[in-house]
Enzyme design. Structure first.
Site, PDB file in Angstrom:
ATOM      1  N   LYS A  23       0.821  -1.208   0.000  1.00  0.00           N
ATOM      2  CA  LYS A  23       0.000   0.000   0.000  1.00  0.00           C
ATOM      3  C   LYS A  23       0.852   1.253   0.000  1.00  0.00           C
ATOM      4  CE  LYS A  23       0.968   1.162   4.441  1.00  0.00           C
ATOM      5  NZ  LYS A  23       1.702   2.392   4.846  1.00  0.00           N
ATOM      6  N   ASP A 150      -2.535  -2.389   9.676  1.00  0.00           N
ATOM      7  CA  ASP A 150      -2.676  -2.345   8.218  1.00  0.00           C
ATOM      8  C   ASP A 150      -3.259  -3.628   7.627  1.00  0.00           C
ATOM      9  OD1 ASP A 150      -1.593   0.213   8.124  1.00  0.00           O
ATOM     10  OD2 ASP A 150       0.456  -0.497   7.809  1.00  0.00           O
TER      11      ASP A 150
END
Length: 320
Positions: A23, A150
């Protein structure tokens, strides 16, 4: 998950291959410390085409191998997030943790792109399929949030707003595809160290922790740009409160940013806690020019060209 526990429906026993994305934080606003010691966050995640692969195979015991990007720096015991994911799922599902996990890494280790979290997400999906534990994505996300902030986003993918520690994610509307050039560093940055530098700099500036507040309104400009799909507007709205602390700990990244921007990138931003620097580019030719400049200048250990948004953790059909 219901009070009756997780149901075990029985897996096929055939190996399962899952891919999960790294990401970029298009926006990362960091608030004060929470009671649990973490920081309050508002962030906009976007999954990129650089990702991690985990192959889960039947085994008499829990085993793990790691190959690919930075494999030598990744443990294969219970410090590994994929291993921890398998152990957590097995415990909650009431099944023995008998699996071999073969992790193939593309995301840089300690690079601010959540490669470890992607490993955990991929392991959760792969072991769920292998063991037939029958969890929903929402149930897997709850487990993922226990493993790391995350991990739920790596399960979801796409573009999303994260709040809390970042583990509370909701999809965000984003139009079109974005192109990025990633400048990778030879060494990583410790996420706790970067947050520690942020706290130190705030104290030095006389900013009280209680005065630091974040709200979703702080990312409204970026969300509007993503809805329009305008690359210049997206670039202008990129923001990362951890960028200056990362630059303080790794000053050479300033030169990396300068080189990419001078080569024509629309914008550049340190990804998460760094040290990966992500450059937003407008089209193939601009991306090639930025990649060539970064490579020729020697400011990056490696350069990758990727696109976003990418899907979340998913089973790769036809791979065994």
């Amino acid at each position: 998950m219901g009070s009756g526990g997780l149901r075990v429906v029985g897996g096929t026993g055939a190996p399962v291959v899952v891919r999960a994305p790294g990401k970029i934080n298009l926006a990362l606003r960091v608030g004060g410390l929470r009671e649990d010691g973490s920081h309050e966050l508002v962030t906009v995640f976007e999954a990129v085409s650089l990702g991690e692969q985990v192959r889960a195979s039947p085994s008499s015991r829990l085993r793990c191998t790691v190959s690919g990007e930075g494999a030598g720096d990744v443990p294969v015991d219970e410090r590994n997030l994929a291993v921890r994911a398998a152990l957590l799922l097995a415990e909650r599902a009431g099944v023995p943790p008998r699996v071999r996990l073969d992790v193939v890494k593309e995301v840089p280790v300690a690079g601010g792109m959540a490669g470890g979290s992607a490993d955990a997400a991929a392991a959760l999906v792969a072991c769920d399929a292998l063991w037939g534990t029958g969890l929903t994505r929402e149930e897997l996300a709850v487990l993922g949030g226990e493993l790391g902030a995350d991990v739920p986003f790596a399960l979801l993918g796409g573009t999303a707003v994260g709040t809390g520690r970042g583990e509370q994610v909701v999809p965000a509307l984003a139009r079109g595809e974005r192109s990025w050039v990633l400048a990778l560093s030879a060494t990583g940055l410790s996420t706790p160290a970067v947050y520690g530098e942020l706290d130190r700099s705030r104290v030095a500036s006389g900013v009280e922790d209680a005065e630091v507040d974040v709200a979703e309104e702080q990312v409204v400009e970026l969300l509007a740009a993503l809805r329009s799909g305008d690359v210049a507007d997206v670039g202008a709205a990129l923001v990362n409160d951890l960028q200056e602390p990362a630059l303080a700990l790794a000053p050479h990244l300033r030169r990396t940013l300068d080189v990419g921007l001078e080569a024509g990138a629309v914008a550049g931003v340190v990804s998460g806690s760094g040290p990966t620097v992500a450059f937003l580019v407008d089209g193939r030719e601009q991306g090639l020019a930025v990649a060539v400049a970064l490579t020729a200048s020697g400011v990056a250990a490696d350069v990758r060209r990727v696109t976003s948004p990418a899907p979340g953790a998913r089973v790769m059909t036809g791979e065994r």
